[in-house]
Structures are given as C-alpha cells and as structure tokens.
Motif scaffolding. Structure first.
Motif, PDB file in Angstrom:
ATOM      1  N   GLY A  43       0.778  -1.235   0.000  1.00 31.80           N
ATOM      2  CA  GLY A  43       0.000   0.000   0.000  1.00 31.80           C
ATOM      3  C   GLY A  43       0.805   1.278   0.000  1.00 31.80           C
ATOM      4  O   GLY A  43       0.266   2.352   0.247  1.00 31.80           O
ATOM      5  N   TRP A  87      -7.195  -3.635  13.143  1.00 32.82           N
ATOM      6  CA  TRP A  87      -8.532  -3.331  12.642  1.00 32.82           C
ATOM      7  C   TRP A  87      -9.606  -3.808  13.617  1.00 32.82           C
ATOM      8  O   TRP A  87     -10.735  -3.314  13.598  1.00 32.82           O
ATOM      9  CB  TRP A  87      -8.761  -3.935  11.248  1.00 32.82           C
ATOM     10  N   GLU A 101      -1.935  -5.674  14.921  1.00 31.35           N
ATOM     11  CA  GLU A 101      -1.948  -6.107  13.529  1.00 31.35           C
ATOM     12  C   GLU A 101      -0.514  -6.284  13.054  1.00 31.35           C
ATOM     13  O   GLU A 101       0.325  -5.416  13.276  1.00 31.35           O
ATOM     14  CB  GLU A 101      -2.657  -5.088  12.650  1.00 31.35           C
ATOM     15  N   CYS A 139      -3.699  -8.587   7.309  1.00 34.46           N
ATOM     16  CA  CYS A 139      -4.472  -8.313   6.096  1.00 34.46           C
ATOM     17  C   CYS A 139      -3.600  -8.510   4.863  1.00 34.46           C
ATOM     18  O   CYS A 139      -2.372  -8.482   4.951  1.00 34.46           O
ATOM     19  CB  CYS A 139      -4.951  -6.859   6.073  1.00 34.46           C
ATOM     20  N   PHE A 141      -3.979  -7.450   0.384  1.00 30.05           N
ATOM     21  CA  PHE A 141      -4.824  -6.999  -0.718  1.00 30.05           C
ATOM     22  C   PHE A 141      -5.283  -8.223  -1.488  1.00 30.05           C
ATOM     23  O   PHE A 141      -4.537  -9.188  -1.652  1.00 30.05           O
ATOM     24  CB  PHE A 141      -4.076  -6.025  -1.621  1.00 30.05           C
ATOM     25  N   ASP A 162     -12.862  -6.146   3.063  1.00 27.68           N
ATOM     26  CA  ASP A 162     -13.079  -4.736   3.341  1.00 27.68           C
ATOM     27  C   ASP A 162     -12.413  -3.934   2.225  1.00 27.68           C
ATOM     28  O   ASP A 162     -11.912  -4.506   1.258  1.00 27.68           O
ATOM     29  CB  ASP A 162     -12.480  -4.397   4.713  1.00 27.68           C
ATOM     30  N   TYR A 164      -9.407  -0.913   1.724  1.00 30.57           N
ATOM     31  CA  TYR A 164      -8.336  -0.143   2.343  1.00 30.57           C
ATOM     32  C   TYR A 164      -7.970   0.996   1.407  1.00 30.57           C
ATOM     33  O   TYR A 164      -7.728   0.772   0.212  1.00 30.57           O
ATOM     34  CB  TYR A 164      -7.110  -1.035   2.577  1.00 30.57           C
ATOM     35  N   TYR A 165      -7.949   2.198   1.949  1.00 28.05           N
ATOM     36  CA  TYR A 165      -7.550   3.362   1.163  1.00 28.05           C
ATOM     37  C   TYR A 165      -6.109   3.720   1.500  1.00 28.05           C
ATOM     38  O   TYR A 165      -5.785   4.012   2.646  1.00 28.05           O
ATOM     39  CB  TYR A 165      -8.466   4.559   1.440  1.00 28.05           C
ATOM     40  N   SER A 166      -5.246   3.676   0.514  1.00 29.43           N
ATOM     41  CA  SER A 166      -3.853   4.079   0.683  1.00 29.43           C
ATOM     42  C   SER A 166      -3.732   5.564   0.369  1.00 29.43           C
ATOM     43  O   SER A 166      -3.857   5.973  -0.800  1.00 29.43           O
ATOM     44  CB  SER A 166      -2.943   3.279  -0.259  1.00 29.43           C
ATOM     45  N   GLU A 172      -7.779   2.813  -3.682  1.00 32.22           N
ATOM     46  CA  GLU A 172      -8.488   1.882  -2.816  1.00 32.22           C
ATOM     47  C   GLU A 172      -8.156   0.458  -3.241  1.00 32.22           C
ATOM     48  O   GLU A 172      -8.086   0.155  -4.432  1.00 32.22           O
ATOM     49  CB  GLU A 172     -10.005   2.089  -2.901  1.00 32.22           C
ATOM     50  N   ASP A 175      -9.429  -5.445   0.466  1.00 28.06           N
ATOM     51  CA  ASP A 175      -8.574  -5.875   1.567  1.00 28.06           C
ATOM     52  C   ASP A 175      -9.191  -7.094   2.250  1.00 28.06           C
ATOM     53  O   ASP A 175     -10.373  -7.079   2.594  1.00 28.06           O
ATOM     54  CB  ASP A 175      -8.470  -4.708   2.566  1.00 28.06           C
ATOM     55  N   LYS A 177      -9.194  -9.492   5.497  1.00 31.25           N
ATOM     56  CA  LYS A 177      -8.812  -9.411   6.904  1.00 31.25           C
ATOM     57  C   LYS A 177      -8.877 -10.793   7.556  1.00 31.25           C
ATOM     58  O   LYS A 177      -9.836 -11.531   7.358  1.00 31.25           O
ATOM     59  CB  LYS A 177      -9.718  -8.434   7.634  1.00 31.25           C
TER      60      LYS A 177
END
Length: 184
Positions: A43, A87, A101, A139, A141, A162, A164-166, A172, A175, A177
C-alpha cells in the motif's frame, strides 16, 4: 491498547535476526524498498530516493513498531515486520480483544523462501506467550496471492473482506482481513 514498542527486543530464527532498525540499515532498507512492486503490495509506493528511505527509517526509529529482518547468511536487512493498531479495535464484535496487527515487507530477491513465516512464527509466539494477547490480526490486498499463502501457512482464519484506502498512493484496495486467536 498501547502502541507496540520493540525497544530491547530481538528474536533469532534459523536464518534471521529480528531486531529494531538502526540508522546503519538505511542502504539495505533502500535496496529493497526502492524496487517496484515491493511497497505497492503493502500500500505504499516504492522509494525513489535515498532521502525518501531515510524519512521512513526515521519514522521506524521513532515509532519503535517495526523489526528489521536481518538475513544472517547474507549479513543484510532484507525486510521488515511491524506490529500496529489492529482493525479489530474499530469493530464492535472484536474490540474487546487485545490485539496487534502484523504487517511485513520482504525484498523481492527473497520471495518464496519461507522467510516471512519463519519471522512471523517467532513474533506470534512472543505475542501470545509473553504479551498474553487475545489475538493477532493481519491483512492482504485481494490480488496479493503470495501474502494470502503466507497468512494461510501461519494459520490465520479469514474474517472479512473490506476496502483499504492508501493515502500514499491515492488508491483503494480490496482488503482481506484475518485473525488468529490465542489458544485457550
């Protein structure tokens, strides 16, 4: 949960020493973090300059949440393993758990050799046996099949998908988990 602090901690595995980063690790860090595809899988964009690596290394030294993966035979740092806010803290079904995490990055030259599972097993044992955590989250990607295989080898259980925004990449990612609970 307090942020993880690696001060005074190190772990030795058959091929690695996990230890806090030092300023002397800058060139090794830059060598793997500047390779396209390495950071992007986690990310963040690969480093384009030594100064960029220095800024991130300074952050690692300040935060004390990342271990350098020092390859004993090759006498250099080939990756990192970090422990961060989980998370699980944000979700009602899981926020009662004491959890960190786990994240990791490895030099492309060392992919496929089982080094991340080797390193992660040492840290997992420490977190459950010494720190008495309830859980460890992790997590990857969705398109990162290599990380998925590592996570499955480690024994994590899939929990949810989910997004995930980097911020660093302004992208985005889907993701995946996972969670590992402490044995009762």
């Amino acid at each position: 949960m307090q942020p993880f602090n690696n001060t005074g901690l190190s772990f030795e595995t058959p091929r690695l020493i996990l230890r806090p980063f030092t300023q002397d690790d800058l060139h090794d860090f830059n060598a793997y973090a500047s390779v396209p595809g390495v950071g992007e899988a986690a990310g963040w964009p690969h480093h384009k300059t030594l100064d960029e690596s220095q800024k991130i290394l300074d952050l690692f030294l300040c935060e004390k949440a990342n271990f350098a993966l020092y390859h004993k035979a090759d006498a250099k740092v080939v990756g990192s393993l970090g422990l961060h806010k989980s998370w699980t803290d944000e979700l009602e079904d899981y926020n009662h758990l004491s959890a960190y995490e786990m994240g990791y990055v490895l030099s492309k030259d060392y992919w496929g050799q089982g080094l991340v599972p080797e390193a992660a097993h040492a840290v997992i044992r420490y977190l459950f046996d010494e720190r008495k955590l309830d859980a460890i989250s992790i997590c990857h990607f969705k398109e990162n099949a290599q990380s998925r295989r590592v996570i499955e080898k480690l024994g994590f259980a899939f929990v949810m998908e989910d997004v995930y925004y980097s911020k660093q990449m302004d992208v985005e990612f889907d993701d995946m988990k996972y969670l590992m609970l402490a044995a009762k």
